[in-house]
Design a protein around this motif. Structure first.
Motif: not given
Length: 418
Positions: A349-370
Motif C-alpha cells: 500500500q505504498a502510495y503512487l506519486t510523481t517525480a522528476t522523470c528519470a526512467q528508472d523501473d520505479l517509473q515504468r508501468f505495465y498496462i494490461y488491456r481489455d
C-alpha cells in the motif's frame, strides 16, 4: 519539463473511448475471477489483479546453529550446550523482499503445496544469535549439536489478465504470463538434535549436514578430549562463508535501493505519444490526479476547470511485448512521471506519486488491456510488481500499490482520451 511528443510514434493499439463518447466495452462480470490458471478465462475486473505461479524450487538441508561437543564416560546425561550461528535464513519474495501483501503469502503457500512441505509464509528469519540445545547424552563420544531446517528457494512468475487474439481473429481476456518474475526464499520447521560420526543417518538430511560439519576422520574427531567444546575447522569455515554470503546479499539489496532513498534523479528525455488521457474509475467521475505538492501522492479527483491538467496523462517511451504495453506515465500538469517512492517501495500500500522523470523501473508501468472496444486497463509497477488500486472510492483517496491487486475489481481503470 516539456514532453517531446512525436507524431511518428506508433500507438501500439491502445483502445480508448473519447471523453464525449459512450463506452463500447462488451459485457463482463462485475466480480474478479476466483481461480487463475494459465490460459484460463478472466474478466475486466481481473485487469488490476495478479497471481503467482511457481517456476522452480530447490530444497536444501541447512544448518543454522552448530557446536562440536566431546562427552566422556563421566559426563553423560542431560547437558545444555550453546551453539554458534552458522547461517541466517530470511523469508523473502521478489526484489523488495516484501511478504506483507497477498502475493507473497500466496506465492509461498503454492511453494509449500507443490512440495508437500510446511514452509514459512510470513516474514520471519532463523535466529542470528547463539542459542542453546539441551540433550541427554547416553553414551560418550564426539557429538555435533545442531539446529537446522530445509531452506527452500526458487523462482516464480505472475499471471495477469490481458487481452489475447484467438485463432479466428476474435479477442478474449485470458490469464497470461505477466511481464514480471522473481525469486523467493523460505524454510521449513526448525529441528534440533545431536549426531556422532558413527551414526548412520539418511543422505541429504539435516542430520547428515550436521554430521558433515563434525570433520569425521580428522585428527580433531579421533583425538581424546576432555568433556566440553571441540573446535571444528569445517564448521568455522562454513560459518565464515555463510557470513560472507549474507553480507553480499545485504550489499546487493542496498545497491538496488530496497528500503533506501534513491539519489537525486536527473531529468530524462521522453518520447511521448501525442494522445492525452484521463485514468478514470469506470463509470464514475473520479480519476487519477497528480499532486501539486512534492510530498503528496496521486489521488482520485473529479475533473473540472480548476484541474490544471493534473488529471491529464501521456504515455511515453512506449514498448510492447507479448501484448503487454510498458510505458512511463507523464503528467501534463506538473511535468513529472508517476512513480513509487524508493524509500517505501518495499511496503504494501505504498502510495503512487510523481517525480522528476528519470526512467528508472520505479517509473515504468505495465498496462494490461481489455478486448478492443473497451478502454479498461490494469496498471502494474515494473520494479515492485504490484498493481495500482485504491482502498475506497472517495474524493482525495490515494492511489496505492497492492502486491496482488484489488481482488474486488477496484484496481481496474479506464484509459479515456481527452
Amino acid at each position: 519539463m516539456a514532453c517531446a511528443a512525436s507524431a511518428a510514434v506508433v500507438t501500439v493499439g491502445l483502445a480508448v473511448s473519447p471523453a464525449a463518447a459512450a463506452p463500447t466495452a462488451p459485457p463482463t462480470t462485475p466480480a474478479a475471477s476466483a481461480q487463475a490458471e494459465p490460459g484460463g478465462a478472466c474478466t475486466a475486473a481481473d485487469l488490476g489483479t495478479r497471481h503467482p505461479y511457481i517456476k522452480s524450487s530447490e530444497v536444501t538441508p541447512t544448518i543454522t546453529h552448530f557446536k562440536g561437543w566431546y562427552v566422556t564416560s563421566g559426563s553423560t546425561g542431560t547437558q545444555t550446550v550453546n551453539t554458534s550461528v552458522q547461517t541466517t535464513i530470511s523469508v523473502t519474495v521478489g526484489v523488495t523482499g516484501n511478504v506483507e501483501g497477498g502475493f507473497g503469502v500466496e506465492t509461498l503457500g503454492k511453494v509449500g503445496a507443490s512440495l508437500g512441505l510446511n514452509v514459512q509464509v510470513n516474514y520471519t528469519s532463523t535466529s542470528s544469535a547463539s542459542t542453546s540445545v539441551t540433550w541427554n547424552f547416553t553414551n560418550p563420544g564426539y557429538y555435533g549439536l545442531y539446529k537446522g531446517t530445509k531452506k527452500v528457494t526458487g523462482t516464480y512468475g505472475s499471471l495477469n489478465c490481458n487481452r489475447v487474439q484467438q485463432g479466428d481473429g476474435s479477442w478474449a481476456l485470458k490469464w497470461i504470463e505477466g511481464a514480471d518474475s522473481g525469486s523467493y526464499t523460505t524454510f521449513t520447521t526448525l529441528e534440533e538434535g545431536a549426531v556422532r560420526c558413527e551414526d548412520n543417518v539418511p543422505a541429504n538430511s539435516i542430520m547428515r549436514k550436521a554430521q558433515d560439519l563434525l570433520d569425521c576422520g580428522s585428527a580433531t574427531a579421533t583425538a581424546k578430549h576432555a568433556a566440553g567444546p571441540v573446535p571444528s575447522a569445517k564448521a568455522d569455515k562454513a560459518r565464515q562463508e555463510a557470513t560472507k554470503a549474507s553480507k553480499a546479499v545485504t550489499a546487493d539489496k542496498s545497491v538496488k535501493g530496497v528500503g533506501n532513498p534513491a539519489p537525486a534523479a536527473r531529468a530524462a528525455a521522453l518520447d511521448c505519444q501525442p494522445a492525452v488521457y484521463r485514468i478514470d474509475v469506470p463509470g464514475k467521475p473520479l480519476n487519477w490526479s497528480a499532486p501539486l505538492l512534492a510530498n503528496d501522492g496521486v489521488r482520485l479527483r473529479e475533473s473540472n476547470f480548476f484541474s490544471a491538467h493534473l488529471d491529464n496523462w501521456r504515455l511515453c517511451n512506449v514498448t510492447e511485448r507479448n501484448g503487454v504495453v510498458e510505458a512511463s506515465l507523464w503528467n501534463w500538469g506538473n511535468g513529472g512521471c508517476a512513480t513509487i517512492p524508493s524509500d517505501i517501495a518495499n511496503q504494501e500500500q505504498a502510495y503512487l506519486t510523481t517525480a522528476t522523470c528519470a526512467q528508472d523501473d520505479l517509473q515504468r508501468f505495465y498496462i494490461y488491456r481489455d478486448v478492443p472496444g473497451s478502454s479498461k486497463i490494469g496498471v502494474q509497477n515494473k520494479y515492485t510488481g504490484s498493481m495500482m488500486g485504491h482502498d475506497r472510492y472517495a474524493d482525495g483517496e490515494l492511489i496505492r500499490q497492492y502486491s496482488s491487486g484489488r481482488q474486488d475489481g477496484t484496481g481496474t481503470y479506464t484509459l479515456t482520451g481527452v
